[in-house]
Design a protein around this motif. Structure first.
Motif, PDB file in Angstrom:
ATOM      1  N   LEU A 145       7.293   3.614  10.801  1.00 27.75           N
ATOM      2  CA  LEU A 145       6.432   4.491  10.018  1.00 27.75           C
ATOM      3  C   LEU A 145       5.110   3.811   9.709  1.00 27.75           C
ATOM      4  N   LYS A 146       4.403   3.333  10.694  1.00 28.60           N
ATOM      5  CA  LYS A 146       3.181   2.565  10.482  1.00 28.60           C
ATOM      6  C   LYS A 146       1.976   3.448  10.139  1.00 28.60           C
ATOM      7  N   SER A 147       2.193   4.735   9.918  1.00 29.10           N
ATOM      8  CA  SER A 147       1.073   5.651   9.701  1.00 29.10           C
ATOM      9  C   SER A 147       0.546   5.647   8.278  1.00 29.10           C
ATOM     10  N   ILE A 148       1.211   4.975   7.340  1.00 30.42           N
ATOM     11  CA  ILE A 148       0.789   4.992   5.929  1.00 30.42           C
ATOM     12  C   ILE A 148      -0.452   4.157   5.734  1.00 30.42           C
ATOM     13  N   LYS A 158       0.855  -1.176   0.000  1.00 29.31           N
ATOM     14  CA  LYS A 158       0.000   0.000   0.000  1.00 29.31           C
ATOM     15  C   LYS A 158       0.897   1.234   0.000  1.00 29.31           C
ATOM     16  N   VAL A 159       0.713   2.105  -1.009  1.00 22.92           N
ATOM     17  CA  VAL A 159       1.555   3.284  -1.198  1.00 22.92           C
ATOM     18  C   VAL A 159       0.650   4.499  -1.287  1.00 22.92           C
ATOM     19  N   MET A 160       1.099   5.599  -0.707  1.00 19.92           N
ATOM     20  CA  MET A 160       0.376   6.860  -0.851  1.00 19.92           C
ATOM     21  C   MET A 160       0.933   7.604  -2.060  1.00 19.92           C
ATOM     22  N   ALA A 161       0.069   7.941  -3.017  1.00 18.32           N
ATOM     23  CA  ALA A 161       0.452   8.718  -4.196  1.00 18.32           C
ATOM     24  C   ALA A 161      -0.350  10.018  -4.143  1.00 18.32           C
ATOM     25  N   GLY A 162       0.253  11.049  -3.576  1.00 20.68           N
ATOM     26  CA  GLY A 162      -0.481  12.287  -3.343  1.00 20.68           C
ATOM     27  C   GLY A 162      -1.425  12.081  -2.183  1.00 20.68           C
ATOM     28  N   ASP A 163      -2.706  12.289  -2.424  1.00 25.46           N
ATOM     29  CA  ASP A 163      -3.691  12.064  -1.366  1.00 25.46           C
ATOM     30  C   ASP A 163      -4.466  10.768  -1.578  1.00 25.46           C
TER      31      ASP A 163
END
Length: 105
Positions: free
Chosen positions: A102-105, A77-82
């Motif tokens: 960094l478990k917040s993603i 799971k990756v954040m791309a922008g919002d």
């Protein structure tokens, strides 16, 4: 005139390039035998010599979280922008993050 290429990797000549001494080499077994667990934070570093399970070049250098497994690949799971994106990536293209908090993603 020749038409410009429109393939998936047509602008990756510099991004996905190895050093001269590393060219043609297969990845070491230590990278393939790493077992990632759900919740592990990983960096996506594309290995250009392995074409299977390669994510799109826009995710090169991104950090994500392992969500699960599908066959030989991992679900990342990756954040791309919002937006949240789900990628299916082989372990050759993943590296365990040094700070795994960094478990917040």
């Amino acid at each position: 005139m020749v038409r410009a290429p429109r393939g998936l990797r047509h602008r990756t000549r510099k991004l996905l390039r190895k050093n001269v001494r590393e060219r043609g080499s297969i990845p070491p077994l230590s990278l393939l035998l790493v077992e990632y667990k759900e919740g592990d934070v990983v960096h996506i570093k594309i290995n250009p010599s392995v074409h299977e399970g390669m994510p799109h070049r826009r995710y090169h250098g991104r950090t994500g979280v392992i969500v699960g497994r599908r066959g030989l690949s991992y679900i990342v799971k990756v954040m791309a922008g919002d937006k949240e994106k789900i990628l299916f990536v082989r372990p050759e293209h993943l590296r365990l993050a040094s700070s795994n908090q960094l478990k917040s993603i």
